[in-house]
Design a protein around this motif. Sequence first.
Motif, short mmCIF file in Angstrom:
data_model
loop_
_atom_site.label_atom_id
_atom_site.label_comp_id
_atom_site.label_asym_id
_atom_site.label_seq_id
_atom_site.Cartn_x
_atom_site.Cartn_y
_atom_site.Cartn_z
N LYS A 247 0.76 -1.30 -0.03
CA LYS A 247 -0.10 -0.03 0.08
C LYS A 247 0.79 1.35 -0.04
O LYS A 247 2.01 1.32 0.74
CB LYS A 247 -0.77 0.03 1.24
N ASP A 248 0.58 2.07 -1.07
CA ASP A 248 1.39 3.40 -1.04
C ASP A 248 1.06 4.24 -0.08
O ASP A 248 -0.11 4.45 0.42
CB ASP A 248 1.26 4.13 -2.25
N TYR A 249 2.10 4.68 0.81
CA TYR A 249 1.73 5.56 1.91
C TYR A 249 1.37 7.12 1.64
O TYR A 249 1.10 7.66 2.55
CB TYR A 249 2.96 5.56 2.84
N GLU A 250 1.37 7.44 0.44
CA GLU A 250 0.97 8.79 -0.04
C GLU A 250 -0.19 8.82 -1.00
O GLU A 250 -1.04 9.57 -0.86
CB GLU A 250 2.20 9.50 -0.83
N LEU A 251 -0.25 7.94 -2.04
CA LEU A 251 -1.31 7.94 -2.96
C LEU A 251 -2.59 7.28 -2.51
O LEU A 251 -2.33 6.11 -2.01
CB LEU A 251 -0.94 7.58 -4.18
N ASP A 280 4.95 -1.97 6.77
CA ASP A 280 4.66 -2.10 5.50
C ASP A 280 3.07 -2.63 5.40
O ASP A 280 3.14 -3.68 5.77
CB ASP A 280 5.63 -2.67 4.55
N GLU A 281 2.37 -2.21 4.81
CA GLU A 281 1.07 -2.69 4.54
C GLU A 281 0.99 -3.43 3.06
O GLU A 281 1.04 -3.05 2.45
CB GLU A 281 -0.06 -1.72 4.55
N VAL A 282 0.71 -5.10 3.24
CA VAL A 282 0.85 -5.73 2.09
C VAL A 282 -0.65 -6.06 1.63
O VAL A 282 -1.28 -6.17 2.71
CB VAL A 282 1.49 -6.88 2.17
N VAL A 283 -0.61 -6.29 0.60
CA VAL A 283 -2.27 -6.57 0.06
C VAL A 283 -2.31 -8.28 0.29
O VAL A 283 -1.35 -9.16 -0.25
CB VAL A 283 -2.59 -6.31 -1.44
N VAL A 284 -3.19 -8.54 1.16
CA VAL A 284 -3.55 -10.10 1.41
C VAL A 284 -4.78 -10.32 0.31
O VAL A 284 -4.54 -11.43 -0.58
CB VAL A 284 -3.62 -10.39 2.65
#
Length: 371
Positions: A247-251, A280-284
């Motif tokens: 996950k992008d931290y800005e957009l 970091d947040e990853v897509v699951v």
Amino acid sequence: MKYLITLMLAAWTLSLPAADPKSKENLIILDETRVKNLGIQFAEAEETDFENTLFALGHIEVLPGKRAVVSSRIPGRAFSVLALPHQTVEEGEELMWVESRQPGDPPPTVMLSAPMSGLISKVDIAVGQPITADQTLIEIIDLATVEAAAKVPQHLAGKLVIGQTARIRVSSLPDKVFEAKLAHLGAYADEQNGTIEAAFHIANPDKVLRPGMRAEFSIATSRREDVMSIPREAIQGDAGGRFVYVKDYELKNAFVKTDVKTGEMNDSRVEITSGLLPGDEVVVRGAYMLGFAGKGSVSLKEALDAAHGHPHNDDGTEMSKEHGSKKADGDHEHEHEETGFNMLTIFFASTSGLLLILLIVSFTFRNRVTA
């Protein structure tokens, strides 16, 4: 001279700008509708205790000592059968009557009761049917606790220790995980299949586990502390190259395709040796389909414009003043770091220039001495 040339090449190489992980090729930006349709969910990369596990297949079985049969000590015929298959009974409850072959008018009858509490699993008798003393009439099993028997390959059996914990899943209950401890190992190995039995006792108060169900076992054989890991669902790619979507931290609704190196893997998590940082947040959920979603309906320019409040070029770079990008007095100043031009680049560029000068001086001095 050779050493100077080598140093110059190394400095020039290091001064080159690194590949941008958020380049257009690695960045996917979706609109709200697509994010909702994909059901995107995230999980944080975190340093936790990591279990090394052993995988095995097996079945659910009746716990030894929790099965009983009903039979008649005298021959005769079934006079009355009250037991019904899959019916719960209590110990001592009336199940059937047997009419003896002894003479009488009427012939004497004997009542057969339940020898234990449990579930009637079989009824192999009907009214009027002849009965012998060696015949099994009714079977009762107690499913309050069941045995899960794993067939572990012999070459892995040395890792098993009584008391180890296993996470057990059955195909009929895919969303449920049962935990149990290793109770005992088989006395004999199965020479034909090359396995040894590892038995786990599982509490089964709801009676959802039934004998014969196929089971999958993840047996924890060791544990390590402070291991960076993420859920298995987040990992994409194949053995040649693993990656995740971060996950992008800005957009908003933006996901960065990030290469990772993996270590050990168990039934739920994967060790990450490089590529991610804690937090970091990853897509699951939705990670697999995200790769087919393309760039969605939102361009990089639109996403940056919305995030920063001023226009950008189509490639995401800042729009120059000549192109009409002017900042009003009092507006928030926001500048992007320009690719390839930072303090590290300046340092290596300066070093390269100094080495070049030293090279020229050394070459000139050498020519003079030779002359």
